[in-house]
Design a protein around this motif. Structure first.
Motif, PDB file in Angstrom:
ATOM      1  N   SER A  71       0.867  -1.171   0.000  1.00 31.93           N
ATOM      2  CA  SER A  71       0.000   0.000   0.000  1.00 31.93           C
ATOM      3  C   SER A  71       0.903   1.221   0.000  1.00 31.93           C
ATOM      4  O   SER A  71       1.791   1.321   0.836  1.00 31.93           O
ATOM      5  CB  SER A  71      -0.836   0.009   1.295  1.00 31.93           C
ATOM      6  OG  SER A  71      -2.190  -0.211   1.034  1.00 31.93           O
TER       7      SER A  71
ATOM      8  N   ASN B 235       1.596   5.675  -1.232  1.00 32.21           N
ATOM      9  CA  ASN B 235       1.187   6.960  -1.792  1.00 32.21           C
ATOM     10  C   ASN B 235       2.417   7.686  -2.280  1.00 32.21           C
ATOM     11  O   ASN B 235       3.528   7.417  -1.809  1.00 32.21           O
ATOM     12  CB  ASN B 235       0.492   7.828  -0.728  1.00 32.21           C
ATOM     13  CG  ASN B 235      -0.993   7.509  -0.632  1.00 32.21           C
ATOM     14  OD1 ASN B 235      -1.614   7.133  -1.621  1.00 32.21           O
ATOM     15  ND2 ASN B 235      -1.546   7.651   0.551  1.00 32.21           N
TER      16      ASN B 235
ATOM     17  N   THR C 127      -4.963   4.699  -0.239  1.00 30.87           N
ATOM     18  CA  THR C 127      -3.644   4.387  -0.785  1.00 30.87           C
ATOM     19  C   THR C 127      -3.817   3.774  -2.172  1.00 30.87           C
ATOM     20  O   THR C 127      -4.932   3.451  -2.579  1.00 30.87           O
ATOM     21  CB  THR C 127      -2.880   3.347   0.083  1.00 30.87           C
ATOM     22  OG1 THR C 127      -3.564   2.097   0.016  1.00 30.87           O
ATOM     23  CG2 THR C 127      -2.744   3.790   1.527  1.00 30.87           C
TER      24      THR C 127
END
Ligand SMILES: *Cc1c(COP(=O)(O)O)cnc(C)c1O
Length: 404
Positions: free
Chosen positions: A334, A336, A375
């Motif tokens: 996950s 970003n 995410t």
């Protein structure tokens, strides 16, 4: 050693293109793809022996019943359940959890406490909240830390004779964390609490031995282990399944019906009202056979290789942050990228033929914990390759240059 090229040939969908590019399917934590061997089993069912089960005297019904019960036995062996009737066919993990939560309505009292982990899928939060609303019991949360691991010290402090139930996923679908379920189960049993482990995300990577774990309830969804959607199972210890009342009333689940009183059928039929997903159950068994033929040790080792490689490669991108850095993880990443909304990255990756998931992954409390809207999640299966990881990394770089 796993022969990825041969394995990929088993999955017809991996040959298709999306937006003019070869499909790179990295949304395996949401659903896995289906090999030809399982598709053949589904076709064979509808070509040759589609019939309702358990009641028919005719040949087709008998064949379908035998195959359905064979699938139950495959699942039983796979999780090492002591008895076949401890395996209840359901439509998936969500159904399994609701079955248990509903059953406990009559066993839970106002002063009781229920513990649930901070990293649950919504399907392992909402049914318990509903149970607490019905009974007046209190829901308490086992917290997690920045790495995405449960704070076990607090867990032990939260346990008390008031604790009646503990719920936790074996593996977090949003972060990939493998939770220490042996410790969770052992400690819960010391205070007399029952434990349900949501195994939906663990099942594609880890074999759970329910007797060795001494777990009270365990759930799996077929569509995450190369099987079809709408099929799954609930494992329950016989003693618990006998105590819980039926979830749904209908055909198949009764012994005798009069307008005065109905007596329920024995396990597992007590929990299998109505015509089940017969083909789905049979295909679920075939999917486990397929995965066991490859071998879970080989699968886990290969996926760890992919995870390590993808983690390194993604972290080489400036401004990229990975959420969930637990010591023990399955192949879920996950992440970003600074100043970019996950949805925008997902959209550009899709244009490049790369399927990832963006958003809260049905685990909003985790996103709130990290104070992020969501995410980008790339989740790898044994049919993915390092070349596909490279394509993902190049795609994220491309997205970054377009969006910043
Ligand atoms: C996918 C998933 C669920 C829900 O499974 P369904 O098949 O949608 O019922 C629950 N918990 C976890 C951890 C999951 O990954």
């Amino acid at each position: 050693m796993l022969k990825v090229t041969n394995i990929r040939n088993d999955f017809p969908i991996l040959k298709r293109e999306v937006n003019g590019k070869p499909l790179v399917y990295l949304d395996n934590a949401a659903t896995s793809q289906t090999p030809q061997q399982v598709i053949d089993v589904i076709t064979d069912y509808y070509h040759n022996y589609n019939a309702n089960i358990h009641r028919g005297v005719h040949a087709l019904s008998q064949e379908a019943t035998d195959k359905y019960e064979e699938a139950r036995a495959i699942i039983q062996r796979h999780i090492n359940a002591a008895k076949p009737h401890e395996v209840i066919f359901t439509s998936g993990t969500t159904h399994s959890i609701n079955l248990v939560a509903n059953g406990f309505s009559s066993l839970i009292k106002k002063e009781d406490e229920i513990l649930v982990s901070a990293m649950e899928h919504h399907s392992n939060i909402v049914p318990w909240q509903m149970l607490c609303e019905r009974t007046g019991a209190t829901l308490k949360v086992i917290p997690m830390n920045q790495e995405g691991e449960l704070v076990m010290k607090t867990y032990h402090e939260l346990l008390s004779p008031k604790t009646k139930l503990v719920f936790c996923n074996h593996v977090s679908n949003a972060l990939g964390t493998v939770n220490p379920i042996e410790e969770i189960i052992g400690a819960a049993h010391k205070v007399g609490a029952a434990v349900l482990i949501d195994g939906a995300q663990a099942a594609p990577h880890i074999i759970a031995d329910v007797q060795a774990l001494d777990v009270d309830f365990y759930t799996i969804s077929a569509h995450k282990v190369c099987g079809p959607t709408g099929a799954g199972m609930l494992y329950g210890k016989e003693e618990w399944l006998k105590r819980l009342p039926p979830y749904q009333g209908g055909g198949e689940m009764i012994a005798e019906v009069t307008f005065e009183k109905t007596t329920y059928a024995d396990l597992p039929h007590k929990f299998e009202a109505g015509t089940p997903n017969i083909c789905g159950g049979i295909a679920f068994g075939a999917a486990l056979d397929y995965m066991n033929h490859i071998g879970f040790d080989a699968i886990a080792a290969y996926e760890q290789e992919l995870l390590t490689y993808a983690t390194e490669q993604l972290l080489s991108i400036e401004g990229l942050k990975i959420y969930g850095t637990a010591k023990e993880k399955t192949s879920v990443i996950s992440f970003n990228v600074e100043q970019i909304h996950p949805y925008d990255i997902g959209t550009i990756l899709d244009k490049l033929g790369i399927a990832v998931r963006t958003g809260h992954h049905c685990a909003q409390p985790i996103m709130d914990f990290y104070k992020i809207p969501g995410t980008v999640r790339a989740s790898f299966c044994f049919y993915n390759t390092k070349e596909e990881v490279d394509t993902l990394v190049a795609g994220v770089k491309r997205a970054k240059s377009m969006l910043l």
